[in-house]
Every structure is written in C-alpha cells, then in structure tokens.
Design a protein around this motif. Sequence first.
Motif, PDB file in Angstrom:
ATOM      1  N   LEU C  94      -8.991  29.857   6.081  1.00 41.02           N
ATOM      2  CA  LEU C  94      -8.989  30.530   7.376  1.00 41.02           C
ATOM      3  C   LEU C  94      -7.968  29.867   8.312  1.00 41.02           C
ATOM      4  CD1 LEU C  94     -10.782  32.878   8.400  1.00 41.02           C
ATOM      5  CD2 LEU C  94     -12.303  31.168   9.376  1.00 41.02           C
ATOM      6  N   TYR C  95      -7.771  28.554   8.110  1.00 39.30           N
ATOM      7  CA  TYR C  95      -6.855  27.801   8.963  1.00 39.30           C
ATOM      8  C   TYR C  95      -5.551  27.489   8.241  1.00 39.30           C
ATOM      9  CZ  TYR C  95     -11.066  27.177  11.733  1.00 39.30           C
ATOM     10  OH  TYR C  95     -12.191  27.412  12.465  1.00 39.30           O
ATOM     11  N   GLY C  96      -5.349  28.180   7.131  1.00 40.95           N
ATOM     12  CA  GLY C  96      -4.094  27.981   6.416  1.00 40.95           C
ATOM     13  C   GLY C  96      -4.075  26.769   5.503  1.00 40.95           C
ATOM     14  N   ALA C  97      -5.229  26.101   5.354  1.00 39.57           N
ATOM     15  CA  ALA C  97      -5.275  24.951   4.450  1.00 39.57           C
ATOM     16  C   ALA C  97      -5.525  25.435   3.023  1.00 39.57           C
ATOM     17  CB  ALA C  97      -6.362  23.984   4.884  1.00 39.57           C
ATOM     18  N   ALA C  98      -5.384  24.503   2.078  1.00 35.99           N
ATOM     19  CA  ALA C  98      -5.646  24.848   0.680  1.00 35.99           C
ATOM     20  C   ALA C  98      -7.138  25.128   0.512  1.00 35.99           C
ATOM     21  CB  ALA C  98      -5.228  23.685  -0.212  1.00 35.99           C
ATOM     22  N   PRO C  99      -7.479  25.982  -0.443  1.00 34.56           N
ATOM     23  CA  PRO C  99      -8.896  26.233  -0.660  1.00 34.56           C
ATOM     24  C   PRO C  99      -9.585  25.015  -1.284  1.00 34.56           C
ATOM     25  CG  PRO C  99      -7.573  27.433  -2.266  1.00 34.56           C
ATOM     26  CD  PRO C  99      -6.620  26.798  -1.296  1.00 34.56           C
ATOM     27  N   GLU C 279     -16.940  35.562  -0.922  1.00 28.88           N
ATOM     28  CA  GLU C 279     -15.993  36.166   0.028  1.00 28.88           C
ATOM     29  C   GLU C 279     -16.613  36.273   1.422  1.00 28.88           C
ATOM     30  OE1 GLU C 279     -13.472  39.136  -2.991  1.00 28.88           O
ATOM     31  OE2 GLU C 279     -15.130  39.927  -1.800  1.00 28.88           O
ATOM     32  N   LEU C 280     -17.864  36.743   1.436  1.00 33.74           N
ATOM     33  CA  LEU C 280     -18.537  36.895   2.724  1.00 33.74           C
ATOM     34  C   LEU C 280     -18.737  35.533   3.385  1.00 33.74           C
ATOM     35  CD1 LEU C 280     -21.099  39.571   1.554  1.00 33.74           C
ATOM     36  CD2 LEU C 280     -19.608  39.846   3.548  1.00 33.74           C
ATOM     37  N   ARG C 281     -19.080  34.554   2.566  1.00 30.20           N
ATOM     38  CA  ARG C 281     -19.322  33.196   3.045  1.00 30.20           C
ATOM     39  C   ARG C 281     -18.065  32.607   3.680  1.00 30.20           C
ATOM     40  NH1 ARG C 281     -19.551  29.410  -1.913  1.00 30.20           N
ATOM     41  NH2 ARG C 281     -17.315  29.528  -1.532  1.00 30.20           N
ATOM     42  N   ASP C 282     -16.920  32.810   2.984  1.00 34.57           N
ATOM     43  CA  ASP C 282     -15.685  32.154   3.417  1.00 34.57           C
ATOM     44  C   ASP C 282     -14.912  32.940   4.472  1.00 34.57           C
ATOM     45  OD1 ASP C 282     -16.363  30.222   1.644  1.00 34.57           O
ATOM     46  OD2 ASP C 282     -14.975  30.868   0.058  1.00 34.57           O
ATOM     47  N   VAL C 283     -15.295  34.187   4.708  1.00 31.90           N
ATOM     48  CA  VAL C 283     -14.757  35.014   5.788  1.00 31.90           C
ATOM     49  C   VAL C 283     -13.299  35.427   5.589  1.00 31.90           C
ATOM     50  CG1 VAL C 283     -14.382  35.204   8.288  1.00 31.90           C
ATOM     51  CG2 VAL C 283     -16.386  33.996   7.427  1.00 31.90           C
ATOM     52  N   ALA C 284     -12.457  34.456   5.218  1.00 24.80           N
ATOM     53  CA  ALA C 284     -11.014  34.710   5.166  1.00 24.80           C
ATOM     54  C   ALA C 284     -10.616  35.979   4.411  1.00 24.80           C
ATOM     55  CB  ALA C 284     -10.298  33.500   4.585  1.00 24.80           C
ATOM     56  N   PRO C 285     -11.250  36.282   3.264  1.00 22.02           N
ATOM     57  CA  PRO C 285     -10.811  37.482   2.548  1.00 22.02           C
ATOM     58  C   PRO C 285     -10.891  38.742   3.402  1.00 22.02           C
ATOM     59  CG  PRO C 285     -12.246  36.162   1.166  1.00 22.02           C
ATOM     60  CD  PRO C 285     -12.261  35.541   2.522  1.00 22.02           C
ATOM     61  N   PHE C 286     -11.757  38.737   4.390  1.00 18.40           N
ATOM     62  CA  PHE C 286     -11.932  39.961   5.177  1.00 18.40           C
ATOM     63  C   PHE C 286     -11.162  39.955   6.492  1.00 18.40           C
ATOM     64  CE2 PHE C 286     -15.881  39.567   2.637  1.00 18.40           C
ATOM     65  CZ  PHE C 286     -15.631  40.644   1.800  1.00 18.40           C
ATOM     66  N   LEU C 287     -11.001  38.791   7.091  1.00 17.28           N
ATOM     67  CA  LEU C 287     -10.338  38.739   8.390  1.00 17.28           C
ATOM     68  C   LEU C 287      -9.235  37.705   8.337  1.00 17.28           C
ATOM     69  CD1 LEU C 287     -13.494  38.447  10.682  1.00 17.28           C
ATOM     70  CD2 LEU C 287     -12.399  40.547   9.986  1.00 17.28           C
ATOM     71  N   SER C 288      -8.111  38.057   7.795  1.00 23.27           N
ATOM     72  CA  SER C 288      -7.141  36.985   7.638  1.00 23.27           C
ATOM     73  C   SER C 288      -5.803  37.266   8.294  1.00 23.27           C
ATOM     74  CB  SER C 288      -6.959  36.666   6.161  1.00 23.27           C
ATOM     75  OG  SER C 288      -6.550  37.851   5.517  1.00 23.27           O
ATOM     76  N   GLY C 289      -5.762  38.222   9.201  1.00 22.71           N
ATOM     77  CA  GLY C 289      -4.501  38.444   9.913  1.00 22.71           C
ATOM     78  C   GLY C 289      -4.039  37.113  10.490  1.00 22.71           C
ATOM     79  N   ALA C 290      -2.939  36.585  10.017  1.00 21.27           N
ATOM     80  CA  ALA C 290      -2.596  35.177  10.224  1.00 21.27           C
ATOM     81  C   ALA C 290      -2.666  34.739  11.673  1.00 21.27           C
ATOM     82  CB  ALA C 290      -1.208  34.910   9.666  1.00 21.27           C
ATOM     83  N   ASN C 291      -2.359  35.631  12.596  1.00 21.27           N
ATOM     84  CA  ASN C 291      -2.290  35.220  13.992  1.00 21.27           C
ATOM     85  C   ASN C 291      -3.497  35.637  14.830  1.00 21.27           C
ATOM     86  OD1 ASN C 291      -0.684  33.542  15.327  1.00 21.27           O
ATOM     87  ND2 ASN C 291       1.005  34.996  15.638  1.00 21.27           N
TER      88      ASN C 291
END
Lengths: 508, 426, 403
Positions: C94-99, C279-291
């Motif tokens: 979500l913050y651009g770090a490695a998984p 996916e739901l847990r990690d959020v990023a797959p659904f809301l990842s518009g970088a900015n």
Amino acid sequence: MGSANTNMSLKMPEVDTSVVSRRDDIINRLRQIVPPGPLGEGVIDDPRALRAYECDGLSAYRQLPMVVVLPETTQQVSKILAYCHENGIKVVARGSGTSLSGGALPLADAVMIGLGKFNRVLEMDFDNRCVVTQPGVSNLAISHAVAHRGFYYAPDPSSQIACSIGGNVAENSGGVHCLKYGLTTNNVLGVEMVLMNGEVIRLGGKHLDAGGYDILGVVTGSEGLLGIITEVTVRILRKPETARAALIGFPQVAAAGDCVASIIGEGIIPGGMEMMDRPAIKAAEAFVHAGYPLDVEALLIVELDGPQAEVDYLIGRVQAIAERLGATHFRLSTSDAERENFWAGRKAAFPAVGRLSPDYYCMDGTIPRGRLPEVLTRIAEMSKAYNLGVANVFHAGDGNLHPLILYDANNEGELEKAEAFGSDILKLCVEVGGVLTGEHGVGVEKRDLMPTMFNETDLNQQQRVKCAFDPDGLLNPGKMFPTLHRCAELGRVHVHRGETRFPDLPRF
Amino acid sequence: MQTHFTSAQLQEPGIQTANDILRACVHCGFCLSACPTYALLGDERDSPRGRIYLIKDMLESDAAPTEEVVRHVDRCLSCLGCMTACPSGVHYQHYVDNARIHIEENFTRPWFDRTVRRLIAAVLPYPGRAKLAFRAARLARPFAGLLGGRLKAMLKLVPNTALGETREPTVYPAQGVRRKRVALLPGCVQDVLRSGINDATIRLLTRLGCEVVIAPGTSCCGALTHHLGYDAPARDFIAANVEAWIRELDGDGIDAIVTNAAGCGTVVKDYGHMAADDPALAEKAKRVAGLTRDISELLTELAPLKGVVGDLPPLAYQDACSLRNGQQVTAQPRALLSSVGFDVRELNDGALCCGSAGSYNILQPDIAAALRTRKAAAIGATAAQVAATGNIGCLTHLQVAVEIPVLHTVELLDWATGGPNPLAAE
Amino acid sequence: MKPTSETDVLDAVVAAVADETRLEIAGNGTKRGWGHEVVASEILDLSGLSGITLYEPSELVLTAKAGTPLRAVTAALDEQHQQLAFEPPDFGPLYGAAPDAGTIGGVVGCNLAGPRRIQTGAARDHLLGFRAVSGRGELFKSGGRVVKNVTGFDLSKLIAGSFGTLAAMTEVTVKVLPQPEKIRTLLIFGAGDADAVKAMSTALQSPYEVSAAAHLPAEQAGRSSVSYVSGSGGSVTAVRVEGPGPSVEARLAGLRQQLSGYGDLEELHSSNSRTLWAELRDVAPFLSGANDMIWRLSVPPMSGAEIIADLSLPLEFRHFYDWGGGLVWLSTPAGKLNAASRLRQAVMETGGHATLVRAPDADKRETDVFQPLSSGGGALTARLKDNFDPRRVLNPGRMYRDL
C-alpha cells in the motif's frame, strides 16, 4: 465486642484526619447531590448501616467506609467526583460487591459510591450486535435480556448471576468460556466514564478499535483506579446452534492435565474446559446434584459448541482422547438443562465450598497449562505443611487455577496461615512462568505480591498511567500497587546516561 | 464467615442458631441477584447479604435494634429467593425469622406501625373477622384518598367479587374407588376472598379418587403472625393444627395433608423446626410436616390428568415464592398445566417476587406496588390471556395491576379436566 | 541506529533523552507512511532485534523479538498448523514497499487486524505481554505469557496501536491459535451497498459462526484475482466460514438458506477463499491508485453504507467494506481535502473514527491522520504521552502533531 476492622496484616493508606473531621459537611453536600428517592436513601451515614458495606466478596478484609452514596445518574456521579476532587476526598466505587480480591474494600476516609441503582439495560441493538447498559446490571441479566433473539454475552464469570457489568469492566473478568470467546476486554466496545475531576468521557462505541490510543483497553481491568464507569457497550453473540458438555473423570490429576493438553494439541478449542479436584467435586455436587462422579480424583467438564455436525464430530475426538488417557467416567449432557446443570455445579463451586469450611480463601494464579501436575503436587505438599485443606478448581483451557484454601477465621491465627499459604501458591505460579491473577484482579489481596512479578520500573510505569487519569491519587488508593508514589516524583526524568552507552552501536 | 459472639451469647439457642447459619455464609453475593428489593433499590442493605450483615451486627453487639436495621429487615419480603440462589446453604429463612422475633421483643415501633401490625395479626388469620373487615373496607373505599399509603393499600386488595363463607369441618367423599384420604388446609382468608380455589381443589381431588377432610380444630397456619415476629400467637396456631391433624391421623388415618396456599404450605412443612423446642409438640409436628404436600405435588402423584377442553388460552405462569423457594416446587405446576393442554409461558425475571408476600403489600405498599408493576409488565410481555399462580396472596395482589385474569393453578386444572370454567365467572 | 539487543535500544533512548534528540522508531519501515511525518534526528531501526525466543504450540503462545519478520513468525506457526488468528494484513505494498516485509513489532504497533477482526479481535486482543523502552529511557515489561492475566494495568492494549509514540518495543508475546481445518466462502452477487450490509448482518446474526464478511462494489470486485469474483461483472458480497469439515458444510448450507434472497450465490473453496481474503485483508489489490488518499473508517456495522450513501461521493472515489460493514476502505484523489472534513464529521456522529491511512505528505500537512480527539480525550491522550515520553523523544508528531 463488635467486628474487628481491617485485618492487621494489611496496610492501607494513612487515614486523612482532616477529611474525617469534615465528615458532616461532606455528608450534607452529598445529600444535596443525591437526595433521598421515593423508595430508598441516597446517602448512608449511620455507622450500623454502613456495616453492610464493610467488605466485598473477600470478607477477610473489612473496613467501614466514611459514607456511602448511591447515585442514579451520570450527572450525580460527575458532581460527586468533582466535589471530592476539589476537596481532596478519596473515592471507592462498588458494583455488586462480589470481588474476590478486595477491589471494593472501603477506606475509613473515603466516599464509597455504590452503583446498584444503575440497573437498567438501555439498548439492545441486534443489527450492530451490541447492548448498551448501565453498569449495575448483572452480567447474566444482559444475556437474559437478549435471549429472546437467541443472543448472549459471552464472558461468564462464575459469579455472573450477581456480579455487575461495570465491575466486570473494572476487573476485566473472565469466566469459563474465555479460551474461545475472550475476556471482558475482548467483548467490551465502549464505556462512558467519569474521571476523578468530574469530567465525563466516552471511550469506544459500537465500532471496533480505537482511533487513537486504546484508552478503553487500559481502563478495562484498571480496578476502579482510573475512573468510574457509568455506561457500558458490549458485543453480543448469537448462541451456538448446539452445545454439549462432557463430564470426564480421571483417577489421577496428571491424566486429566494430559487430556487438556492433548485436546488443544489436536487443534480443538472447546467452548469451555474446566477441571475440579475431589474436594471441589464433593462440595459442588452437594449443592447442585449435577451427577458428578464422586470416585475420581479429577473431573473435566468439556463443552463443545457450534453446529450439530461440528459438536458431534468433536465430541467423538474428545472421547477418543479421554479413553486413550485412561478416563474412568465419561458422560455427555443429553439436554440443555442437563448441560446447564453441569455448569451450575462448577459455577457455584467457590461458595459451595462454604459447605466444607466456614471460610475459604480463593487464589487465582494462571500457569502454563503443562505445569499443572507439578503445581498441584506442590500445592498438596503445602496443604500438608500448613495443615489447611485445599480444594482446586481450574479453568483448564486457559491455565487459570483457583485453589480454595479452607480455613476458619474464628480460630486464632488461621487467617494468617491461609494468607501465607496463598502467597506461597501465587509465588509458585509466577515461578513456573505464570501470573498472580488471571481474572480476580490484584485488589488489596495480591497487592503486596506485585514485586514478585514486576520490578520497580515496571510498576512505576503502570502508576504513571494512573497519574494521567488521577494525578492526586484519590480513586481507590491502596489497591493494586504495593507502594504509592506521588505523581510529581514519578514524572521526573532521571537522565542516567553514562559510561554504559554502547559506542559501537551501528549508525546510519 | 467470621463471627464475634461471646461464649455467654452462644449459650442462647437463638444466637447459637444464628451463629451456625452465619458461619455458612461466605459473603459471595450470589443472593443479590435473587432479591427483589435489591433489584428495585440497588442498596446492599436491602439485599439478603446486607441484611445478614446488619442482623449479625445487631445480634453481636447485643444492643437494641436501631430503626435503620428494623427498616431494612422489614423491607425483606421473605420470598426466600436468596435461599434458592445460595450455594453455601445459608438458612436465611430461619435467620431472618429469628431476627424478626428479636426485633419484636427488643424494639418499640411507632404507634401507627404497631397498630397496623397488630390489626393484621388480629384480623386476617380469623375468617370471620376478616370478612367483617373486608365489608367495612368496601364501605371505606370512597374515602381512600384521605388515607395513608398502608390503609389505601389494604383497601385496594379487597376484591369486588362476593365474599365467601367460612368452610366448616367436613368430609368430601371420593368419586369412584377411594385412592387416598387427604386433609385439606382451607386457609384463613382464602375462602373469604375466593372460595373457588378450595371448591376447585375439592372437586379435582374427589374426581381423582381422594377423600378430602377438613379436620375439626384446624385454623390459620400461623404464617401471618410468625412473619410479623409475633411468636406466641403463631405457636398457638401451630399447636392447634398439629393436634387436629394428629387426631385425624390416629383416627381414620390420612395419606397427606394438602395445602393450596403456597405460603401456608411452606410454614406447615416447617412445623418440625418451629416446634422443635416444645417437647410436647415436637414429634407430632415433625410427623405433620413430613406428610404435607402442595396440591401440585399431590396431583403429580395422582397424574396423569386428562384434559377435556380444547383451545385453552395461552397462560403465563408466575411462581409463588413460597412454592418456588420455600418448597422447591417449580416443575410440577408447569408440567400439570402443560399436560392438560395449556401453552405455558415463562416470565422475564420470573424468579423475582411479585411483592405480595403475605401482609407485605399492606406494610410496604410502595415497594410492593413497584414490584407488582414490574411483574405486570413481564406478564404483559408474554401475550398470555390468563395468568396462573399457586397462592391466594399473589393472585389477589397481582390482579390489581394485571389486565388478564389471574387464577390459581388448581382452578385452571379443574376446568381443563371437566370442572366449571373459572373465566366465565370473572 | 540499528541496535541488535535490548540493551542497545535502552542505551540509544537514554542517549536521546539526555541529548534531547528525537528518534523515529521503525521496524522494516514498511508502514512509515501511516501517520504524520516524524521529524527526528535519527531512525531507531529495530529490525536488528530478530528471532523467536519462545514457541510452545501446546500452550498456544509465542514470544519474538520486536523486529522479527512477520513471515518468520508465520512460517514457524505454519509448521504446527497454527496461526495469528487476527490475520495481520500486509500493508507494505500500500505504501510502495515490498510485499511480506513487515515485522511483528510493526503489526502490534499499528494494532493491525484482518477480516477475522469481527470474530477473533485485533493485535490488541492477542498481545499477551511485551518488553519495551519508554521515552523516559527505562526498560519495562507488562503482561505475561498466559492468556488469562489481569495482573496490573493492561498496558498491552495501550502499546498496541500507539505507533511507537509511547515506547520502543523490544519483545512481544502473542497468543496463537490452531488453523482451521477447512475454509469456505459464500459469495452473493449483485447486491447494492445497503442490501449487502443487511445480508452481512443477517449472516453475522445467524448461529453459523461467520468469521468474516466483506462487500466489494462492482469496480473493486473486478480487480480481484479470483475469477469467480472478478468475472461476475457486478458487486460481490463475501461471507466466510471456517472450522472442521462437517461443521463448515453444515453452516454453509444454513447460510445459503438465509441469504438466498439477496442474490445469486456461489461458493469458494479453500484456495480461492485464501486468495480473496488475503486481498481483502491487504487492501492494496482493490485501492491502489498510486497517488490516492486512502481512508480507513471504523464505524458501527450498520452505519458504514449509510455514511457512504449520504456523502454522495463523486465517481472517482472508491470504497469497499469489511467487518460486516463496520470497516470502510475509501480512496479519494489526492488533494480532495474538503471531503475529509465532511467524512470526519459523518463518522464522528456514529461514534466511530476515520484514519487517513495513506496520503501525499502535502495533504497530511493540511489534515489530521488520526480522528481528532474530543477535548477530554485529547487531554487524556496528552497526559498519557507525557507519562511515557515526557520529552517527546519517540516518534514525535506521528499520531498528533503536537505530541
């Protein structure tokens, strides 16, 4: 003549004579805040009447309060606290008075606030799966209130029939279903609380987790030292489709302990898993007639809940484990009434021990489950050495042990002996990796043993939390902490930097 | 629990008993949940544990009872819910009765209080006097507004239905083959207030093959005076009843003494304890107590009952405390009512007293009324069309606030098994 | 600074207190973006404190040094078929770090919780004890290694979710639980937000022990890698049951019956279930518009959908629900701060809170990351901070600018 007051072995904070000398003024002011109602009185000052409030469920320690006030509204509580705060008067809160650690032991120079009149369930919100209630409502009454929709409140301390939900929050009460469903802290969503200065704050609500520091989390289990709770929101759960309990008897305690470890080892988390030894079985059976076997050394009650299919499946596995480990008695509940009766005996086991002995002293240490046989052996040795009987009741699932030391306070010196025995047991719990209290709280009872678990730095950091809420130390002083430091002193930063600093610490 | 009696005090049998009872109490507080006054007032002093403590202090200190202690003991309904809840086996009933006698002997009540209590003791246990009093009360009703709480409360309780006649000693023969011969305690005010209860009892029992005897010489069971702390008149009632039944027992013989007023039943079952210190009576009282059965217990022995009425109304069952706590009779009435076809519904907080409690509703009208209001709401919530209970006191008391008819269990059982419909008479 | 022992950590904090310098506390730094920017002279990197020091599966307990990678903990638990039941999310991406790079200390410090929060709780509910160095430069401990423990104030609760602002944790002890034998997910297709919340509430009020309930509006559903979810073309509501095999089957059957009125149903088996809930847990797959700014709203379950509906958000705002409706994830384009105050107001009215989990630094300077506190709560929070870290040495300003 008359009753002895506070037990001499217990030191309470020095009585503030300047407060006691203002007693009449204080009573008058309290009467203005809480006038008598149509049915009952708001302020109790008659010394004979105050007797009823001299102790809670731990009757070994007694002290008449200076005055008792029974407010009915949050506003009254707020006014009382603001007044006491301004005038440097100590305050002790009391719910149903069922604490086994003396959490509600009065002080000679303190106002005792009884919350018995806060006895209404305010809201049942099934869609959000929670109940909003006043703090004086009993734990069981919450479950009763929502039972018609098939819900219940999960934490079920054995005194649930009487103990108040406000007291449960103050003590972070547990119960027989903790392993699966958690303690009070895992089931409270929010509180309304009055701080010592009279300020009313709300923590949490119908949502989960805190938006900032989890203040609700630290208030839960704070034993009345941080504030007075005037409203509680708890989450409620749908009752499992089925629940069945098995009574499993063993000829040796160790085998029962192995059974517990094996059940958990196989990945089964029962709704409840309890153990009683022979004397406890005998006392509980005499009250409830639950059909406990009287010819075993240890009895397990294992409850499995969930869909019928799950319960049947898991019972089969539990039975196989029990048989493998040499159980001599295995009986399954065949109806809800029978299952409740199995529990009724267990839940009444403490007071039922009153049938074996005029007084008992209940311990509450938690140990790693695996150390149980060893701990029980050592308790039995101590029992011989002290020449005092002991009955053991054990939340086997979560390692919370309740040895009940049997004594007779009318025999001179026996209470002191019981105290020494109890303290040895708790030290043993800490020694094997456990803790002093699993669910009853520190109160006055285990206060002086705190240093066996925590060093001074640990305890000081805890007291600093108290300082954030009640810097003058007016709320329930003398409980939990063996020594009280002034907040000003605790607040000082001691810079002790010196030669020990690691010069080779890797740096960016 | 630790006690502090001197050895001299412990020589007194009353103190010895109190000491023994106290030693069983571990101050756990389980009783608070079962106490109607604690539920209402939220004050430890109005809980069983608080009272135990106040009384303990009173007895230990050997001082005259204070007004404070008396007030809280007086507020106790003697519903004995606490005894059912107590895991340690504290005999609260004997303890509080003891305290009441102590208070009566060592405390001077205000004039008005004394008068009301004496009036109750002098009138209610005697059916003839009670009937006269009820008639007078009806006349006084229009002036109720001028009276204080207690008198007003008394007037409210007098039913509008016809007052019954005092039941004379007699024998009602069994129908068909005689299965049992039983003595019925008709109760003192019951026949005056609602003779239908005894009528139904006798009809039902004789139909089931019982010969029912009203033994000559029986009178009030003694409960009313006993609970007011009047020891001597209570003992007279007990002696009269015991002797009357012993005559019957040793004469034609009886299989059981049956009571249909739960309050009376509890006391008669306790005659053995109450007369234990009277050598002339002790053994006989024990025999009598041992033979005593609540009507629902006896009917359970005679069961099955055969329901003959279809479409019975849904029913809310309220335990009379004297039945639930005094005699531990809870399952039988429910089972009997269900067996004849009633849909029996439970009340929320069903275990709490309705506030009737013998003469309590006269002596503590405000608390009694508040408890009744709660109970009426609980009954209302069941949506039942009729309420049943096993005690005349509860029935009369509840009917004031409950909108559906409140009947005795036995009236409903009689109806469902072929007797007249008591609802028709309402 | 990268200490490798507890004494090192103590020493570093003592030095900072003495020098009146400030420290940013970090593990692997995967969630540094959560909170305001910390102005500190040095980073106290705790990732050097690594290793599981105690793991007793039969006692359901595990102790690890704070910098232990979460994946090391998970691997050890996997071997014994156990787990951290609160399903800690991996927010790194979500913050651009490695998984998969976070630490156990970070999990606790942020009080993370996954979809199972509604059944089993959050990190706060599983933290049995910890050791830490306070901002006073003192090493202290709290709690223990047993589940049932009320000895002293429960500082575990306070430390969980304090984002390193009270103390630098050196070691944590957590409760662990058996992994479920079987997992199944029931999907409901095509329900609108309001109906989905009703459906989830029905499921959660059933006796079928639902362990998670989430709702993805059509666009978010389309992003799932689980074809059953993405391929439906519409919204997807997911309800999870876990446990022994026979139990899961029975409960699913019950749920199917109760939920059939809300839309077409489908079942996911174990593997697909695991993927979807991760996916739901990690959020990023659904809301990842970088900015985008990402908001996390914790509200009464029945209020989440109402808030979203009442705000009538523009189309470029995206959201989905977890925790049966009680957790709303919302992404908004950067710079849209006027929506922030409306959102906060609406959430506050329900008693809940909204956290700006991710935002460009410029936006975070203009608004609060954590829900602003009431005056009473704010004063108490400040006094707590004062009593742990009077000189504001640890993570100053990360949660609240002035603390």
